[in-house]
Design an enzyme around this catalytic site. Structure first.
Site, PDB file in Angstrom:
ATOM      1  N   HIS A 137       2.722   6.421  11.568  1.00 17.40           N
ATOM      2  CA  HIS A 137       4.112   5.500  11.780  1.00 17.40           C
ATOM      3  C   HIS A 137       5.100   6.550  11.954  1.00 17.40           C
ATOM      4  CE1 HIS A 137       3.595   1.398  10.946  1.00 17.40           C
ATOM      5  NE2 HIS A 137       3.359   1.586   9.627  1.00 17.40           N
ATOM      6  N   GLY A 191       0.798  -1.364  -0.029  1.00 17.06           N
ATOM      7  CA  GLY A 191      -0.072   0.042  -0.044  1.00 17.06           C
ATOM      8  C   GLY A 191       0.812   1.203  -0.005  1.00 17.06           C
ATOM      9  N   ALA A 192       1.762   1.386   0.976  1.00 17.42           N
ATOM     10  CA  ALA A 192       2.717   2.577   1.184  1.00 17.42           C
ATOM     11  C   ALA A 192       3.636   2.237   2.094  1.00 17.42           C
ATOM     12  CB  ALA A 192       1.762   3.631   1.615  1.00 17.42           C
ATOM     13  N   MET A 193       4.583   3.037   2.305  1.00 11.79           N
ATOM     14  CA  MET A 193       5.867   3.089   2.993  1.00 11.79           C
ATOM     15  C   MET A 193       6.087   4.314   3.676  1.00 11.79           C
ATOM     16  SD  MET A 193       7.973   1.002   4.358  1.00 11.79           S
ATOM     17  CE  MET A 193       8.979   1.407   5.547  1.00 11.79           C
ATOM     18  N   GLU A 194       6.458   4.149   5.011  1.00 12.88           N
ATOM     19  CA  GLU A 194       6.573   5.291   5.856  1.00 12.88           C
ATOM     20  C   GLU A 194       7.817   6.160   6.029  1.00 12.88           C
ATOM     21  OE1 GLU A 194       5.934   2.155   7.064  1.00 12.88           O
ATOM     22  OE2 GLU A 194       6.841   1.566   8.995  1.00 12.88           O
ATOM     23  N   GLU A 242       0.268   5.813   7.514  1.00  9.54           N
ATOM     24  CA  GLU A 242       1.816   6.265   7.149  1.00  9.54           C
ATOM     25  C   GLU A 242       2.090   7.219   7.932  1.00  9.54           C
ATOM     26  OE1 GLU A 242       3.229   3.769   5.742  1.00  9.54           O
ATOM     27  OE2 GLU A 242       1.338   3.018   4.910  1.00  9.54           O
ATOM     28  N   GLU A 258       3.244  -2.001  13.325  1.00  4.71           N
ATOM     29  CA  GLU A 258       2.145  -2.375  12.360  1.00  4.71           C
ATOM     30  C   GLU A 258       0.688  -2.467  13.178  1.00  4.71           C
ATOM     31  OE1 GLU A 258       2.552  -1.220   9.803  1.00  4.71           O
ATOM     32  OE2 GLU A 258       4.430  -1.530   9.287  1.00  4.71           O
TER      33      GLU A 258
END
Ligand code: TRP
Ligand code: ZN
Length: 883
Positions: A310, A270-273, A307, A329
Site C-alpha cells: 500500500h 486485518g491491518a492498516m497501511e 500493507e 484495495e
C-alpha cells in the site's frame, strides 16, 4: 417521534462529488494523552481551492463526538457567532483566500469501544482513521483528496507510555512537567487524514534493517507487547521479502528512513497501511509453530505484504473519494496475491483465492448487498470494505494483467506512477494509464467497475470431423442486481486449451490465423455471444476452459463425468485439474441434496470414487493440490448453488459424501496418512512441508469420520504429540464432535487459556459444531472467561463464525439462530457498529431460504429495523435486506 422517519440515514452518491472548497498547506497536531481525557490541538494552514465552483463557500470541517474547547483564526480567538457546531461538523463562514485555524478539542479514548479514531487497548493508545476515523480525533477536512504534510507532537506520562509513535521521522524528544515526556514526528510525504496514526504505550520492539536497491538503509521495527516479542520473527522476514519483491517485480522502493509495524489485539479488521506506521491486528503479526497454523503463517506473510505494498498503491497514489476504494484495495490485493504465489505455490494460492471469491464474493454478488467494484452510492462507507471491493477488485486488476501480458501490465503501472505520484485519483485514471501505455481500449472493460453481479459464461462446443474444426459458441449473461435490472456485455478474457485423447495439449490455431499460436489461448469475449473456430483439429478434444480462472465468472459447460475425471488426471493447468474435481464434486453434491430433500436413499457415484482414488494415489502430484481436491465445498457455497435453501438437506448430503468417501477410500487414506505422518517432524514453514501436513490432515479428517477406535486413537495421538498448531488444531477438529472431544477441548483450553489468538481457534471450532445443540454451546461459550464481546477477534471467532458459516446451526428451523443474532447485533451496535454490521450480514441469504425459515428470518429483520437508534452501519445492511 420515530428517528427513522425524520432522519433516516441518507445515501452518499458518487455523482455528487465536488472538489474540496479548501486545501491544506500543512497541519501541526499536538496530543496530550491522559487517563480521563485527551486534548488534541491542531493548527491548520488553509487556502481556498481555485477549482471549487463557489468562490466564497463556507469551510466545513468534519468532526464527531468531540468536545470543542477553542477556535483561533489567524491567532485571534473566534467569537462563537462566527462558527456553527453540530454533531457532524464545525462550519466557519466568511473566510478569505487563506486562513490559519487553531482548534483545540477534548476526547475520551478510554471510552471509545468503536475502535475508530483514538482508543485504548490493554492500557495502550492506538488510532484507526480509515475511512472516516480522523474526524473523531479533531475537526478536519476528513476526505482522501485533501492531502498535506503532518507534524505530530505527542505528550504523555513517561512511565505508562514510554513509546510514542506517529508517521514519518522522529525529529525531537524531551522531558516535560509531571513525569511526562514528548516526541515530535514529521512526515515528509503529503497524505490524507485516513493515513494518520499514533501509538503510545509500553511496547517492546524487534529491530532489523533492509537496504534498498539504491543503497538506502531502512530501519525496520515491529512493536508488540513484551510477552509477544519472540513471535515476531516471521513477520520481520515477511517484511524483508515484501520489500525485495516490490523492487524486483514493480521497481518500487521504500521511501522513508524507518518502517514501523505495531500489533494490537483490539482491531476491527486485518491491518492498516498508515504511512510509515502500519497498525496490525495481532492475528497478522504473531506467529510461532506451537501457536500458529500454516494458514496463520501464510496470513501473516500476505497481510504484511499487503500493507507494505500500500505504501505505493494507496499512499503515494491514493483515492480521490471512497467510491474509488478498489483503486487501492483491488490493486493491492492483486499484488499481495502474486507475491504469495511467488513465495509459495502459485497453483495452491490461485485455488485458495478462487475458493474465497466463490464462497464469499459470488454470495455477496447474489445478495441484497450486491454492489459494483466501484459503487455509486453508500450509506456507511465502512460497509464497503467488502469481498467485492477487495477480491473482485483484484480479479479486475488480474484481467488487465491477462489481457496485456506481464510486460504490458508493467508498462501501464509505470505510467500510472509517472502520472499520479502524490495525487488522489480514480479508477478511470488507472484504466487510462493501462490503456495509454499499451494502446489498448479499456472502454468496455470498465463495465467491470460499474456493473455488479457475477456474469455467467455459457460455452457450447462442436467438433466437425470432416472440416477438422472445433467450434466454441460462447455467450454471456449477468443476473439483475439491486438498481441494475439490465447489464451490458462485459469484456471477458477466457484462457483455454484443448486436450487430445491421450491428455496432451493440442497446438491451437483460430480460423483466419496464419500459424499455430501455442497451447493456451486467451479469447476475448466482448459480445453477448461470439463464435470461435479452431482449425486443424483431427479428433474430438476435451476443452480445458477458464484456465487459471481468467475471469470472475460462472462457467456453464456440459462436461461429462468421464471428461471431468480425464481433466483431473491430465490437464496441464493445475488450477483446471482442481477445478475439474470441484465441478465433479459439486454436481454429485447437488444430486445428493436433491435426493436428501426427497428423502431418497443416497449413494456415491463410482466415477467420483475412481477419480478421487486415482488422485490420492498419484505420488507425483503436489500433495497440497490433492488436499484441496478432497476439501469439500462449504455448506454456504452449496446454499448458493440451489434455488431454495434447505439447510438440513445440504448438511445431510455433505456429511453423507464425507463418510461415503471415507468408507470407499479407507485404505488409501490410511496409507496416505502413514506416508506423510512423520514427514514433517521438525516444523518448517516451507511450501513442501505445508503441503504434506495439509494432505495428512485431510486424510485424518476422513478417517475419524468413520468412527473407528483405531482412527480416533490416531487423532488423539496426533493431538497429544503435535509440535505445531497445524497438526494440533487438525486433530482437535477431527475429535471435537466425538465423545472424546470434550477432553481434548478441555486440554486445549487449559494449555492455551492465556493466549488469546489460540483461544480464537478454540471458539471457532466449537462455533462450527454440527450437532443440533450448537447454538446452546455458543451461548454457553459467551460466558467463558476468554470471550470478550468488546474484542472483534473474539466476536468473529465465535459469533460471526456461527452465524455466517454454521449453515444448519444458524438457520435452525425454529428461528432461534435468528433471534440470537438479532440480540447480539443490538448489543454490539452500541459498542462497535462496524462489528455489529458484519454480524448483520449473516442474514444476506434470507430471501432464498425455504418458506418457514424465510418467514422467521424476516421477522427477526423487521424487529431489528424497528429499532430507532441503529447505527448507519447496521441500518444500511438491514434496510437493504428488507428492500
Ligand atoms: N485499508 C486497510 C487494508 O486494506 C483496511 C481497513 C480499512 C481497516 N478500514 C479499516 C482496518 C478499519 C481496520 C479498521 O489493509
Ligand atoms: Zn488494503
Amino acid at each position: 417521534m420515530n428517528k427513522r422517519d425524520s432522519i433516516a440515514p441518507q445515501p452518499i452518491l458518487l455523482r455528487d462529488y465536488v472538489v474540496p472548497a479548501f486545501l491544506l498547506d500543512r497541519v501541526d497536531l499536538t496530543f496530550e494523552l491522559d487517563e480521563t481525557s485527551t486534548r488534541v490541538s491542531s493548527r491548520l494552514v488553509l487556502h481556498r481551492n481555485p477549482d471549487h465552483p463557489v468562490s466564497d463557500a463556507d469551510l466545513v470541517l468534519d468532526g464527531h463526538e468531540l468536545m470543542l474547547e477553542s477556535v483561533l483564526l489567524d491567532g485571534e480567538p473566534m467569537s462563537t457567532d462566527r462558527y456553527d457546531v453540530d454533531d457532524e461538523s464545525l462550519t466557519i463562514k466568511g473566510l478569505g483566500e487563506s486562513a490559519i485555524l487553531e482548534i483545540t478539542t477534548r476526547i475520551e479514548p478510554q471510552k471509545n469501544t468503536s475502535l475508530m479514531g483514538l482508543y485504548k487497548s490493554n492500557g495502550n493508545f492506538f488510532t484507526q482513521c480509515e475511512a472516516e476515523g480522523f474526524r473523531k480525533i479533531t475537526y478536519y477536512l476528513d476526505r482522501p483528496d485533501v492531502m498535506t504534510r503532518f507534524t505530530t507532537t505527542i505528550i504523555a506520562d513517561r512511565s505508562k507510555y514510554p513509546v510514542l509513535l506517529s508517521n514519518g521521522n522522529r525529529v525531537g524528544e524531551g522531558q516535560y512537567d509531571r513525569n511526562r515526556h514528548w516526541v515530535k514526528w514529521v512526515d515528509p510525504f503529503k497524505k490524507p487524514s485516513y493515513l494518520f496514526a499514533l501509538v503510545a504505550g509500553k511496547l517492546s520492539c524487534l529491530q532489523d534493517s533492509f537496504t534498498t536497491r539504491s543503497g538506502r538503509k531502512v530501519a525496520l521495527e515491529i512493536y508488540v507487547e513484551p510477552q509477544d516479542l519472540e513471535k515476531c520473527h516471521h513477520a520481520m522476514e515477511s517484511v524483508k521479502r515484501s520489500m525485495k519483491w516490490d523492487e524486483d517485480v514493480y521497481g518500487l522502493e521504500y521511501d522513508l528512513d524507518s518502517y514501523m509495524i505495531v500489533a494490537v489485539s483490539d482491531f476491527n479488521m486485518g491491518a492498516m497501511e498508515n504511512k510509515g506506521l502500519n497498525i496490525f491486528n495481532t492475528k497478522y503479526v504473531l506467529a510461532r509453530p506451537e501457536t500458529a497454523t500454516d494458514a496463520d503463517y501464510m496470513g501473516v506473510e500476505a497481510v504484511i505484504a499487503h500493507e507494505y505494498f500500500h505504501n505505493w498503491t494507496g499512499n503515494r497514489v491514493t483515492c480521490r473519494d471512497w467510491f474509488q476504494l478498489s483503486l487501492k484495495e483491488g490493486l493491492t490485493v492483486f499484488r499481495d496475491q502474486e507475491f504469495t504465489a511467488d513465495m509459495t505455490s502459485r497453483a495452491v494460492k490461485r485455488i485458495d483465492d478462487v475458493r474465497t471469491l466463490r464462497t464469499a464474493q459470488f454470495a455477496e454478488d447474489a445478495s441484497p448487498m450486491a454492489h459494483p467494484v466501484r459503487p455509486d452510492s453508500y450509506i456507511e462507507i465502512n460497509n464497503f470494505y467488502t469481498v467485492t471491493i477487495y477480491e473482485k477488485g483484484a480479479e479486475v486488476v488480474r484481467m488487465y494483467h491477462t489481457l496485456l501480458g506481464a510486460e504490458g501490465y508493467r508498462k501501464g503501472i509505470d505510467l500510472y506512477f509517472k502520472r499520479h505520484d502524490g495525487q488522489a485519483v480514480t479508477c478511470d485514471d488507472f484504466a487510462a494509464a493501462m490503456g495509454d501505455a499499451n494502446g489498448f481500449d479499456f472502454t468496455q472493460f470498465k463495465r467491470w467497475y460499474s456493473q455488479a453481479g457475477t456474469p455467467v459464461v455459457k460455452v457450447v462446443s462442436q467438433f466437425d470431423a470432416a472440416n477438422q474444426t472445433y467450434t466454441l459458441d460462447i455467450s454471456q449473461t449477468c443476473p439483475p442486481t439491486p438498481g441494475q435490472p439490465e447489464k451490458l456485455p462485459f469484456h471477458i478474457p477466457i484462457a483455454l486449451g484443448l486436450l487430445d485423447a491421450a491428455g496432451a495439449e493440442i497446438p491451437l490455431q483460430l480460423a483466419g490465423e496464419a500459424s499455430l499460436q501455442g497451447t493456451t489461448r486467451v479469447l476475448q469475449l466482448t459480445e453477448a455471444s461470439q463464435r470461435f473456430v479452431f482449425t486443424g483439429i483431427s479428433a474430438q478434444p476435451t476443452p480445458s476452459l477458464l484456465r487459471g480462472f481468467s475471469a470472475p465468472v460462472k462457467l456453464d459447460y456440459p462436461w461429462t463425468r468421464q471428461e471431468l475425471a480425464f481433466l483431473m488426471a491430465h490437464d496441464s493447468d493445475s488450477f483446471c485439474r482442481w477445478e475439474a474435481s470441484h465441478t465433479l464434486i459439486r454436481e454429485v453434491l447437488l444430486e445428493l441434496i436433491a435426493a436428501a430433500r426427497a428423502s431418497e436413499t443416497l449413494s456415491l457415484p463410482g466415477e467420483l470414487v475412481d477419480a478421487m482414488r486415482r488422485a490420492l494415489l498419484d505420488e507425483a502430484a503436489d500433495p497440497a493440490l490433492i488436499a484441496l481436491m478432497f476439501t469439500l465445498p462449504a455448506e454456504t457455497y452449496l446454499a448458493d448453488q440451489v434455488d431454495e435453501i434447505h439447510p438440513d438437506a445440504i448438511r445431510t448430503a455433505r456429511e453423507y459424501l464425507r463418510v461415503a468417501l471415507a468408507k470407499a477410500l479407507r485404505s488409501e487414506f490410511k496409507h496416505t496418512y502413514a506416508r506423510f505422518c512423520g514427514a514433517t517432524q521438525a516444523y518448517r514453514y516451507a511450501a513442501v512441508d505445508i503441503a504434506k501436513r495439509a494432505l495428512k490432515n485431510v486424510c485424518l479428517g476422513y478417517l475419524t469420520s468413520l468412527d473407528e477406535p483405531a482412527f480416533i486413537e490416531l487423532a488423539q495421538t496426533q493431538f497429544q504429540q503435535a509440535n505445531n498448531m497445524t497438526d494440533s488444531q487438525a486433530a482437535l477438529a477431527a475429535l471435537v464432535e466425538l465423545p472424546q472431544g470434550a477432553t481434548a477441548l478441555a486440554d486445549f483450553a487449559n494449555r492455551w487459556q492465556d493466549d488469546p489468538l489460540v483461544m480464537n481457534k478454540w471458539f471457532t471450532l466449537q462455533a462450527m459444531d454440527k450437532r443440533a445443540d450448537a447454538l446452546d454451546r455458543v451461548r454457553a461459550l459467551q460466558q467463558h472467561p476468554a470471550f470478550q464481546i468488546t474484542n472483534p477477534n473474539k466476536v468473529y471467532a465465535l459469533l460471526a463464525t456461527f452465524c455466517s458459516s454454521n449453515l444448519a446451526g444458524f438457520h435452525r428451523a425454529d428461528g432461534a439462530g435468528y433471534a440470537f443474532a438479532a440480540e447480539q447485533i443490538l448489543v454490539l451496535d452500541k459498542l462497535n457498529p462496524q462489528v455489529a454490521s458484519r454480524l448483520a450480514r449473516s442474514f444476506n441469504r434470507w430471501k432464498k431460504l425455504e418458506p418457514t425459515r424465510r418467514a422467521q428470518a424476516k421477522t427477526a429483520l423487521e424487529k431489528l429495523a424497528a429499532h430507532a437508534d441503529l447505527s448507519r452501519d447496521v441500518f444500511e445492511i438491514i434496510s437493504k435486506n428488507l428492500a
